[in-house]
Scaffold this motif. Sequence first.
Motif, PDB file in Angstrom:
ATOM      1  N   ARG A  62       0.827  -1.206   0.000  1.00  0.00           N
ATOM      2  CA  ARG A  62       0.000   0.000   0.000  1.00  0.00           C
ATOM      3  C   ARG A  62       0.863   1.257   0.000  1.00  0.00           C
ATOM      4  NH1 ARG A  62      -4.099   2.484  -1.963  1.00  0.00           N
ATOM      5  NH2 ARG A  62      -4.836   4.207  -0.663  1.00  0.00           N
ATOM      6  N   ARG A  63       1.954   1.233   0.753  1.00  0.00           N
ATOM      7  CA  ARG A  63       2.858   2.379   0.832  1.00  0.00           C
ATOM      8  C   ARG A  63       3.475   2.668  -0.538  1.00  0.00           C
ATOM      9  NH1 ARG A  63       4.845   4.742   5.426  1.00  0.00           N
ATOM     10  NH2 ARG A  63       6.811   5.889   5.269  1.00  0.00           N
ATOM     11  N   ASP A  64       3.832   1.612  -1.252  1.00  0.00           N
ATOM     12  CA  ASP A  64       4.407   1.800  -2.601  1.00  0.00           C
ATOM     13  C   ASP A  64       3.383   2.441  -3.538  1.00  0.00           C
ATOM     14  OD1 ASP A  64       6.770   0.704  -1.773  1.00  0.00           O
ATOM     15  OD2 ASP A  64       6.384  -1.286  -2.623  1.00  0.00           O
ATOM     16  N   LYS A  65       2.125   2.009  -3.434  1.00  0.00           N
ATOM     17  CA  LYS A  65       1.093   2.576  -4.308  1.00  0.00           C
ATOM     18  C   LYS A  65       0.854   4.045  -4.002  1.00  0.00           C
ATOM     19  CE  LYS A  65      -1.535  -1.548  -5.509  1.00  0.00           C
ATOM     20  NZ  LYS A  65      -2.813  -2.261  -5.382  1.00  0.00           N
ATOM     21  N   ILE A  66       0.854   4.372  -2.704  1.00  0.00           N
ATOM     22  CA  ILE A  66       0.678   5.781  -2.331  1.00  0.00           C
ATOM     23  C   ILE A  66       1.841   6.600  -2.877  1.00  0.00           C
ATOM     24  CG2 ILE A  66       0.533   7.391  -0.386  1.00  0.00           C
ATOM     25  CD1 ILE A  66      -0.723   5.078   1.248  1.00  0.00           C
ATOM     26  N   ALA A  67       3.041   6.050  -2.748  1.00  0.00           N
ATOM     27  CA  ALA A  67       4.234   6.768  -3.227  1.00  0.00           C
ATOM     28  C   ALA A  67       4.149   7.014  -4.736  1.00  0.00           C
ATOM     29  CB  ALA A  67       5.490   5.970  -2.879  1.00  0.00           C
ATOM     30  N   ALA A  79       5.981  12.831   2.723  1.00  0.00           N
ATOM     31  CA  ALA A  79       6.020  12.080   3.977  1.00  0.00           C
ATOM     32  C   ALA A  79       4.693  12.155   4.714  1.00  0.00           C
ATOM     33  CB  ALA A  79       7.139  12.611   4.866  1.00  0.00           C
ATOM     34  N   ASP A  80       4.029  13.316   4.640  1.00  0.00           N
ATOM     35  CA  ASP A  80       2.744  13.461   5.332  1.00  0.00           C
ATOM     36  C   ASP A  80       1.725  12.459   4.804  1.00  0.00           C
ATOM     37  OD1 ASP A  80       3.770  15.462   6.851  1.00  0.00           O
ATOM     38  OD2 ASP A  80       3.027  17.083   5.562  1.00  0.00           O
ATOM     39  N   PHE A  81       1.689  12.314   3.496  1.00  0.00           N
ATOM     40  CA  PHE A  81       0.720  11.372   2.900  1.00  0.00           C
ATOM     41  C   PHE A  81       1.118   9.918   3.161  1.00  0.00           C
ATOM     42  CE2 PHE A  81      -0.180  15.207   0.488  1.00  0.00           C
ATOM     43  CZ  PHE A  81      -1.568  15.198   0.443  1.00  0.00           C
ATOM     44  N   LEU A  82       2.416   9.658   3.087  1.00  0.00           N
ATOM     45  CA  LEU A  82       2.866   8.276   3.307  1.00  0.00           C
ATOM     46  C   LEU A  82       2.568   7.807   4.736  1.00  0.00           C
ATOM     47  CD1 LEU A  82       6.308   8.220   1.463  1.00  0.00           C
ATOM     48  CD2 LEU A  82       4.254   6.947   0.843  1.00  0.00           C
ATOM     49  N   ARG A  85      -2.556   7.593   8.247  1.00  0.00           N
ATOM     50  CA  ARG A  85      -3.172   6.276   8.516  1.00  0.00           C
ATOM     51  C   ARG A  85      -4.442   6.053   7.723  1.00  0.00           C
ATOM     52  NH1 ARG A  85      -2.097   4.624  14.690  1.00  0.00           N
ATOM     53  NH2 ARG A  85      -0.054   5.597  14.877  1.00  0.00           N
ATOM     54  N   ASP A  86      -5.189   7.112   7.469  1.00  0.00           N
ATOM     55  CA  ASP A  86      -6.436   6.939   6.718  1.00  0.00           C
ATOM     56  C   ASP A  86      -6.186   6.351   5.328  1.00  0.00           C
ATOM     57  OD1 ASP A  86      -7.820   7.914   8.840  1.00  0.00           O
ATOM     58  OD2 ASP A  86      -8.074   9.944   8.030  1.00  0.00           O
ATOM     59  N   GLU A  87      -5.046   6.668   4.744  1.00  0.00           N
ATOM     60  CA  GLU A  87      -4.710   6.129   3.430  1.00  0.00           C
ATOM     61  C   GLU A  87      -4.591   4.602   3.462  1.00  0.00           C
ATOM     62  OE1 GLU A  87      -4.466   7.640   0.578  1.00  0.00           O
ATOM     63  OE2 GLU A  87      -4.750   9.696   1.295  1.00  0.00           O
ATOM     64  N   TYR A  88      -4.338   4.064   4.624  1.00  0.00           N
ATOM     65  CA  TYR A  88      -4.178   2.612   4.775  1.00  0.00           C
ATOM     66  C   TYR A  88      -5.494   1.966   5.244  1.00  0.00           C
ATOM     67  CZ  TYR A  88       0.735   3.773   4.413  1.00  0.00           C
ATOM     68  OH  TYR A  88       1.954   4.247   3.964  1.00  0.00           O
ATOM     69  N   THR A  89      -6.054   2.548   6.302  1.00  0.00           N
ATOM     70  CA  THR A  89      -7.254   1.919   6.869  1.00  0.00           C
ATOM     71  C   THR A  89      -8.427   1.955   5.899  1.00  0.00           C
ATOM     72  OG1 THR A  89      -7.789   4.009   7.960  1.00  0.00           O
ATOM     73  CG2 THR A  89      -6.597   2.371   9.247  1.00  0.00           C
ATOM     74  N   LEU A  90      -8.537   3.028   5.096  1.00  0.00           N
ATOM     75  CA  LEU A  90      -9.620   3.090   4.116  1.00  0.00           C
ATOM     76  C   LEU A  90      -9.462   2.039   3.024  1.00  0.00           C
ATOM     77  CD1 LEU A  90     -10.104   6.969   3.777  1.00  0.00           C
ATOM     78  CD2 LEU A  90     -11.616   5.322   4.903  1.00  0.00           C
ATOM     79  N   ALA A  91      -8.237   1.556   2.841  1.00  0.00           N
ATOM     80  CA  ALA A  91      -7.974   0.484   1.863  1.00  0.00           C
ATOM     81  C   ALA A  91      -7.944  -0.881   2.549  1.00  0.00           C
ATOM     82  CB  ALA A  91      -6.653   0.746   1.156  1.00  0.00           C
ATOM     83  N   ASN A  92      -8.488  -0.954   3.790  1.00  0.00           N
ATOM     84  CA  ASN A  92      -8.520  -2.202   4.563  1.00  0.00           C
ATOM     85  C   ASN A  92      -7.133  -2.784   4.804  1.00  0.00           C
ATOM     86  OD1 ASN A  92     -11.410  -2.382   4.814  1.00  0.00           O
ATOM     87  ND2 ASN A  92     -11.482  -3.017   2.667  1.00  0.00           N
ATOM     88  N   VAL A  93      -6.179  -1.887   5.019  1.00  0.00           N
ATOM     89  CA  VAL A  93      -4.804  -2.311   5.327  1.00  0.00           C
ATOM     90  C   VAL A  93      -4.485  -1.879   6.756  1.00  0.00           C
ATOM     91  CG1 VAL A  93      -2.366  -1.964   4.763  1.00  0.00           C
ATOM     92  CG2 VAL A  93      -4.061  -2.188   2.917  1.00  0.00           C
ATOM     93  N   PHE A  94      -3.957  -2.803   7.551  1.00  0.00           N
ATOM     94  CA  PHE A  94      -3.610  -2.473   8.932  1.00  0.00           C
ATOM     95  C   PHE A  94      -2.387  -1.543   8.967  1.00  0.00           C
ATOM     96  CE2 PHE A  94      -5.731  -6.644   9.478  1.00  0.00           C
ATOM     97  CZ  PHE A  94      -6.747  -6.230  10.334  1.00  0.00           C
ATOM     98  N   TRP A  95      -2.406  -0.624   9.943  1.00  0.00           N
ATOM     99  CA  TRP A  95      -1.254   0.239  10.117  1.00  0.00           C
ATOM    100  C   TRP A  95      -0.163  -0.538  10.853  1.00  0.00           C
ATOM    101  CZ3 TRP A  95       0.788   4.637   8.475  1.00  0.00           C
ATOM    102  CH2 TRP A  95       1.864   5.169   9.183  1.00  0.00           C
TER     103      TRP A  95
END
Length: 538
Positions: A62-67, A79-82, A85-95
Motif C-alpha cells: 500500500r505504501r508503494d502505491k501511495i508513493a 512524507a505526510d501522505f505516506l 493512517r487513513d490512506e491505509y485503513t480506508l484500503a482495509n490495510v492495517f497500520w
Amino acid sequence: MPPRKRAGGQTELFTVSSTKQIQDILWKAADKLRGSMDAAQYKEFVLGLVFLKYVSDAFAERRDKIAESLTDLPESRRADFLDDRDEYTLANVFWVPENARWDYLVENAPQGVGELLDEAMDAIMRENPALTGVLPKIFNRDNVDKNRLKELVDLISDARFTGHGDRPAQDVLGETYEYFLEKFARAEGKRAGEFYTPSSVVRVLVEVLEPYSGRVYDPCCGSGGMFVQSQKFIEARAGRDHTHDIAVYGQEQNERTWRLAKMNLAIHHMDPVGIADRWADTFSDDKHPDMRADFIMANPPFNMSDWARRESDPRWRYGVPPQSNANYAWLQHIVSKLGDRGSAGVVLANGSMSSKQSGEGEIRRTMVEADLVACMVALPPNLFRTTAIPACLWFLTKDKGPQGAKGLTDRRGEILFIDARALGTMVDRTERILTDDDIARIADTYHAWRGTKSAKAKNQTYENIPGFCHSATLDEVATHDHVLTPGRYVGASAAEVDPDAVPLTERIEHLRKELYANFDESSHLEKVVRGVLGRVDV
C-alpha cells in the motif's frame, strides 16, 4: 553489510517456484520448532508469524502505491501522505509501526529475535483496535529455540510469495495460512475438531447455500473456514469486486481458536470485528443476540453432552433439548437466528436424523411439521480425521415458497433426501474427500429441486433417482415416524436391482430348506460323535 548466512532450507527454497513447494519447505522448517515448545502454543506460534508477514507485506504494498501517486508532489510533502493512517485503513490495510515491519525485524533479528517479535505483535495490536488481544506474544519465552526461530524468520523472508500468476503476495500468504491450518488439523487428529472442518464438506455447504450477499453467520466458527470459503465462492462466481457483498459474524468458545479465526479473516481481507470482541460459549453468552442471518453454516461439536443448558431459554421453541446431547440445541439456536428467507447448512452426527432419546424424536417431529427442513444429505464415511462418527448435513430454511421475483419451485411440504454415502475418493488409508464432481452432483441436485437461478442457467430439472435422491412429502416422512435418514427414502439404486434375480419368496424358501438340511446334518453328526465317544475306554 555482509551477506546473510543461509539456513539449510533456504538453499532448497531458492530452487523452487510453486506456492505448494514453498509451503512444504516452510512447514518442514516450522515443524523443527515443535519439540521446543508447548504443543498447544505451536499452532499460534507459526500462524502468528505468517500473519505478521502478511500485514507487513500488505502495508509495504500500500505504501508503494501511495508513493507512486505522489510523484508530482514536492519531496517535503510526500512524507505526510505516506504516514497518513487513513490512506491505509480506508484500503482495509492495517497500520504497521516501523518496529513491526518485516524488513526491520529481519535486520535486527541478531539482537534478539524473540523479543523483537513480541514487541512487533504488541505494537500492531496497539495501533489497530480490531486486533486487540488477538496476536500471540509467545516468541521470547525460554522454551523457544531462538536459533531455529531466526532461521524460520529468514526463510519466510526469502520465500517468493510474489510472482505466482497475477496474484498479489497477500493472496499467496492467505493460501499459506490455510495450508498450515490443514496441516495442523492432520497433525493433531481428533484434537483438531474444534478449529477445522474438511474443506470438501465446507464446499458442499457453500455450493448448496450460494451465499452471494447478506449476512453469513457461524455460531461455532472455529478458525473461520466457512467464511473464507464463502468469499472464495463469491470471487469465483461473481468476481473479486463482490467479495465484500457479505458481512460475516461468528462466535468461538476456545480462546486460541478465536485468535486463529480473527487472523484468518484479516489475512483474507475480511473484517474480523464480526467474530465478537472475545471468545465465549454460544449457549451461555450469545454474542449476537439480535442476529437475523441470510445464511448460516456450522459444524458444531458432535453429540456434545457438557453444555450450558437452561430450560427456559426462548430458543427452544420446538422442545427443550436434553442435557445429554446438544445436537437439537444447535439446530434450534440456528433456526432462531435465521432471517425470514434465511437458509442454513449444519454438519451433525448421523444419530441426529433418527434419535428418539430424551425427547429428540419429538423435537424433530415438531421441526419437520413446521416445514423447516429443506434437505438432508447422508455423507460418506472417513471425511473427518477428527472423528469416526458418521456425519450428515441438515439444510434448514424459513421459506420453501417461490420467494417472489426469485421464482423458485414451490417446495412447501416437501423434503429433499440425498444419499451421498457412495461418493468420495480415499486419499490415503484413513481419509476420504469429496471431489469437485461429487460436490457439484450434490449441489446441482439441490438447485434443480429448488429451481434456483443456477439450475435454470444449466437447464437442469429435478427428478428422483433411485438410490441417490428423493423428494418426500411431509406425510411420507410421517409414515417413517419423522426419521430423516435418506436411505429410507431414496431406496435401492437401479444398479442394485437385478431384473434376473430370484423372487424374494423363492429365495426365502430356498434358504429355509438349506437351513433345515443343515439342522439334519448337525443332528446326524452329533449322533456319530456321541457313538464314538461312548466306545472310548478311558
